[in-house]
Design a protein around this motif. Structure first.
Motif, PDB file in Angstrom:
ATOM      1  N   ARG A 186      55.267  34.260  44.887  1.00  0.00           N
ATOM      2  CA  ARG A 186      54.814  35.651  44.894  1.00  0.00           C
ATOM      3  C   ARG A 186      53.846  35.922  43.735  1.00  0.00           C
ATOM      4  NH1 ARG A 186      55.484  35.097  48.965  1.00  0.00           N
ATOM      5  NH2 ARG A 186      57.353  35.338  50.244  1.00  0.00           N
ATOM      6  N   ILE A 187      54.199  35.385  42.562  1.00  0.00           N
ATOM      7  CA  ILE A 187      53.350  35.623  41.390  1.00  0.00           C
ATOM      8  C   ILE A 187      51.989  34.964  41.573  1.00  0.00           C
ATOM      9  CG2 ILE A 187      53.099  35.171  38.924  1.00  0.00           C
ATOM     10  CD1 ILE A 187      56.248  35.311  38.815  1.00  0.00           C
ATOM     11  N   VAL A 188      51.992  33.708  42.041  1.00  0.00           N
ATOM     12  CA  VAL A 188      50.732  32.997  42.239  1.00  0.00           C
ATOM     13  C   VAL A 188      49.912  33.660  43.337  1.00  0.00           C
ATOM     14  CG1 VAL A 188      49.698  30.810  42.957  1.00  0.00           C
ATOM     15  CG2 VAL A 188      51.638  30.817  41.376  1.00  0.00           C
ATOM     16  N   HIS A 221      48.557  41.768  40.291  1.00  0.00           N
ATOM     17  CA  HIS A 221      47.126  41.536  40.527  1.00  0.00           C
ATOM     18  C   HIS A 221      46.269  42.329  39.542  1.00  0.00           C
ATOM     19  CE1 HIS A 221      43.533  40.521  42.791  1.00  0.00           C
ATOM     20  NE2 HIS A 221      43.186  41.792  42.760  1.00  0.00           N
ATOM     21  N   ASN A 222      46.635  43.581  39.312  1.00  0.00           N
ATOM     22  CA  ASN A 222      45.863  44.417  38.384  1.00  0.00           C
ATOM     23  C   ASN A 222      45.975  43.895  36.949  1.00  0.00           C
ATOM     24  OD1 ASN A 222      44.996  46.122  40.428  1.00  0.00           O
ATOM     25  ND2 ASN A 222      46.724  47.527  40.178  1.00  0.00           N
ATOM     26  N   TYR A 223      47.153  43.384  36.588  1.00  0.00           N
ATOM     27  CA  TYR A 223      47.341  42.813  35.251  1.00  0.00           C
ATOM     28  C   TYR A 223      46.433  41.599  35.066  1.00  0.00           C
ATOM     29  CZ  TYR A 223      49.684  40.708  31.212  1.00  0.00           C
ATOM     30  OH  TYR A 223      49.958  40.156  29.973  1.00  0.00           O
ATOM     31  N   VAL A 224      46.425  40.734  36.072  1.00  0.00           N
ATOM     32  CA  VAL A 224      45.611  39.516  36.016  1.00  0.00           C
ATOM     33  C   VAL A 224      44.125  39.868  35.968  1.00  0.00           C
ATOM     34  CG1 VAL A 224      44.916  37.472  37.342  1.00  0.00           C
ATOM     35  CG2 VAL A 224      47.337  38.043  37.093  1.00  0.00           C
ATOM     36  N   LYS A 225      43.758  40.881  36.712  1.00  0.00           N
ATOM     37  CA  LYS A 225      42.358  41.318  36.745  1.00  0.00           C
ATOM     38  C   LYS A 225      41.901  41.761  35.359  1.00  0.00           C
ATOM     39  CE  LYS A 225      39.539  43.966  40.005  1.00  0.00           C
ATOM     40  NZ  LYS A 225      39.586  44.991  41.069  1.00  0.00           N
ATOM     41  N   GLN A 226      42.822  42.368  34.622  1.00  0.00           N
ATOM     42  CA  GLN A 226      42.472  42.901  33.305  1.00  0.00           C
ATOM     43  C   GLN A 226      42.601  41.869  32.187  1.00  0.00           C
ATOM     44  OE1 GLN A 226      44.561  46.507  32.406  1.00  0.00           O
ATOM     45  NE2 GLN A 226      43.472  46.857  30.476  1.00  0.00           N
TER      46      GLN A 226
END
Length: 663
Positions: free
Chosen positions: A229-231, A274-279
């Protein structure tokens, strides 16, 4: 089984393809729980409902949420059974989705790909319905028969057993989670993201989830599901799951379509990740297992998934190496993992009875300085030190050797690293067909307080044998019938690693001129060139080899006998358990351990030399605990059955008071 599969044209009115009867006229067509499969040329959708006619009308409604998908389909197969109930159809639906998912898109092996369908229209979100229920084992057997009928109709390629025995299937991240597992996963994911977001706000990150539960409650499945899920969230722009399953759940109650468009809890957390990774960039994530066999198996599974590498499955030594760098002669943890998923944490190491000790000391020096005493730390300390958040599967009653971390050391490591864990307890036993009745029986037997009389467990084969050769032969037969059936043994039989290693070297030379190199040829060679004192097991002249590598469960010869180190963490259809000379029973003392009969002294030291009277008592209690835990864990491996043999008559008679005998 009472089920029938009937075929209908998927357009109004729904007419049976084998007769002129409309679905609405069927006795179970309007007000009865059913499972259905809608399909076209190369796509299929699987569902369940309490009203087949009402549900088909919703699917055929041009204003329906998923009409554009369903209009590609032209026929529906409906599974009718007068014994169906809501729990059963939810379970059967989930099972069929998992089976078709494996066939259509989960495996890379072209020989296992579906020759009928290319697309499974069901999404991955149907993970909130599954639960245990009365007679579940009966309906799971019905799934096997339904699948066999679907193969006859050309809908499926692989046999039921070939799929469910496949490692990729067993550890699939898309395995349907039951409600308990799903809630645990969602709570953990949100806890992880809370900690990571606080870190970005300037706070020290720390989140430790400890997942506990008896064998078969799905602890490993939760970890793999979390990893996937995380990936998925890191690499995907997806903001919602396919809510078909939610649609099924609400279709019979008349819930409005507007609600179906609301984001599910799974979609919300995926958005959040997803938003965390984007930032902030990609998360560093790893799956940790101390046991080499389990680590290799998980690595094989996860490498099949998009964006996941086999090296994500690692041991604690790898965690340290990937987290630190040498800066002017000083090691610094400058690349901590954002998330570590730790399986079978009761098998993490302390600095006792481990090999190689030198490497353990070197890793401790890197983390804690040159003057460190390695006895003060465990590999759990390493994991806590090298990660910002972590999810740990732990069960103190599954420690089985002296190198395993103790409960006290486990708790002390958490305190030492200022970690305040959130604990989750899984209760629903989903592996063993006999459910918690079997687990309760084992607990009471090993506690010498059986509370039930001898009886046959429902849908489970539990037998005790007088003849070990007969047990082994019966397991070999089961392996031929359903696969994944193996025999395991405890610490009462010798295994000489140097002798086995030397035998393997000589075999490699021998095979060059005597090939082909097969598992059977290798076992034959071992049987001819090793002795009982080297590690063969002998029952009345019939000799067997101890498992010759970590692939034993998946690739082993029937004449190989495994152990706790190569079976813990795995499922077997049938397991044979050989109680050795080191464990016995007498009416006055209960279960007793004969230390002189312990042969695997690399795992359990049996000497009491130099200990005080109090230390001797403590050591003997610890040895007894390791050995009982070992046999209990091995007996919990079987999905459909467990066959046992006890070397000592006292124990054999005791077990025979509660387990049916098989001659």
């Amino acid at each position: 089984m009472a089920f029938q599969i009937e075929s209908y044209k998927f357009f109004k009115p729904l007419i049976n393809t084998g007769s002129s009867q409309e679905l609405s006229d069927h006795v179970m067509g309007t007000n009865w729980p059913v499972v259905y499969l809608i399909h076209g040329k190369d796509e299929i959708y699987i569902g369940e409902t309490n009203s087949a006619t009402g549900r088909m009308e919703q699917h055929l409604d041009p204003k329906g949420v998923y009409y554009n998908k369903r209009k590609k389909l032209d026929t529906v197969e409906i599974v009718f059974d007068p014994t169906f109930n809501k729990s059963a159809i939810l379970d059967i639906e989930n099972s069929l989705i998992s089976l078709f998912r494996f066939e259509i898109r989960q495996t890379k092996d072209p020989n296992k790909k579906s020759r009928r369908f290319k697309v499974l229209q069901n999404g991955n979100s149907g993970q909130s319905k599954l639960h245990n229920y009365y007679h579940r084992a009966y309906y799971q057997e019905e799934v096997e028969e339904i699948w066999a009928e679907l193969i006859k109709r050309g809908f499926a390629t692989n046999s039921y057993q070939s799929i469910v025995n496949d490692t990729i299937f067993k550890f699939s991240p898309y395995t349907t989670l039951n409600e308990e597992q799903r809630e645990t996963s969602l709570t953990i994911l949100n806890g992880i993201m809370d900690a990571l977001e606080k870190m970005r706000a300037g706070n020290k990150p720390d989140y430790t989830a400890i997942v506990n539960g008896v064998a078969g409650t799905g602890k490993t499945i939760i970890l793999i599901n979390l990893l996937a899920r995380i990936v998925e969230a890191m690499y995907s722009n997806k903001t919602d799951f396919d809510n078909d399953e939610s649609m099924d759940a609400t279709a019979d109650t008349g819930t409005s379509a507007i609600k179906l468009k609301e984001l599910s809890p799974e979609a919300i957390i995926i958005n959040r990740i997803h938003n965390y990774v984007k930032q902030y960039g990609l998360l560093r994530i790893g799956y940790v297992a101390q046991m080499t066999s389990l680590r290799n198996t998980i690595g094989t599974v996860i490498k099949e998934l998009p964006h996941i590498h086999k090296k994500m499955a690692m041991g604690p030594f790898d965690v340290v190496n990937y987290s630190i760098s040498n800066q002017s002669g000083h090691y610094v943890i400058d690349k901590p993992f954002d998330i570590l998923l730790v399986d079978e944490a009761h098998r993490l190491w302390q600095n006792k009875k481990i090999m190689p000790k030198k490497l353990f000391r070197e890793q401790c020096k890197k983390l804690y300085g040159q003057n460190v005493n390695p006895d003060d730390y465990t590999t759990l300390d390493w994991i806590l030190n090298c990660s910002r958040t972590r999810v740990i599967v732990y069960d103190e009653f599954q420690t089985v050797k002296e190198s395993d971390i103790t409960k006290r050391q486990f708790d002390e490591a958490l305190k030492r690293n200022n970690s305040k864990p959130v604990r989750f307890f899984l209760k629903q036993q989903m592996r063993c067909r006999a459910g918690m009745d079997y687990i309760t029986l084992l607990d009471s037997i090993f506690n010498c307080s059986p509370v039930i009389s001898k009886n046959k467990l429902e849908n489970y084969e539990l037998y005790i044998y007088e003849d070990a050769n007969k047990l082994i032969n019966d397991i070999i037969i089961k392996d031929g019938q359903v696969g994944l059936s193996k025999v395991t043994a405890g610490y009462g039989w010798q295994w000489n690693k140097p002798k086995y290693d030397a035998c393997n070297k000589s075999y490699q030379n021998w095979i060059k001129s005597n090939g082909p190199d097969t598992r059977a040829a290798k076992v034959d060679y071992y049987l001819k060139n090793l002795k009982v004192e080297d590690g063969l097991i002998d029952f009345n002249g019939h000799k067997y080899v101890r498992n010759i590598d970590y692939n034993w469960i998946l690739k082993g010869d029937p004449r190989e006998i495994g152990c706790i180190h190569t079976s813990q963490g795995y499922d077997l259809n049938y397991v044979g358990v050989l109680f050795g000379p080191e464990i016995d029973y007498n009416p006055k003392q209960g279960i007793v351990i004969n230390r002189s009969k312990i042969m695997d002294t690399n795992s359990i030291g049996k000497s009491l030399v130099g200990l005080t009277p109090h230390e001797k008592i403590e050591k003997e209690m610890q040895i007894k605990s390791y050995i009982i835990n070992t046999y209990k864990v091995m007996m919990e491996r079987g999905i459909k059955g467990c066959y046992v043999y006890a070397h000592n008559k006292g124990l054999r008679d005791y077990l025979g008071r509660f387990i049916l005998s098989r001659q």
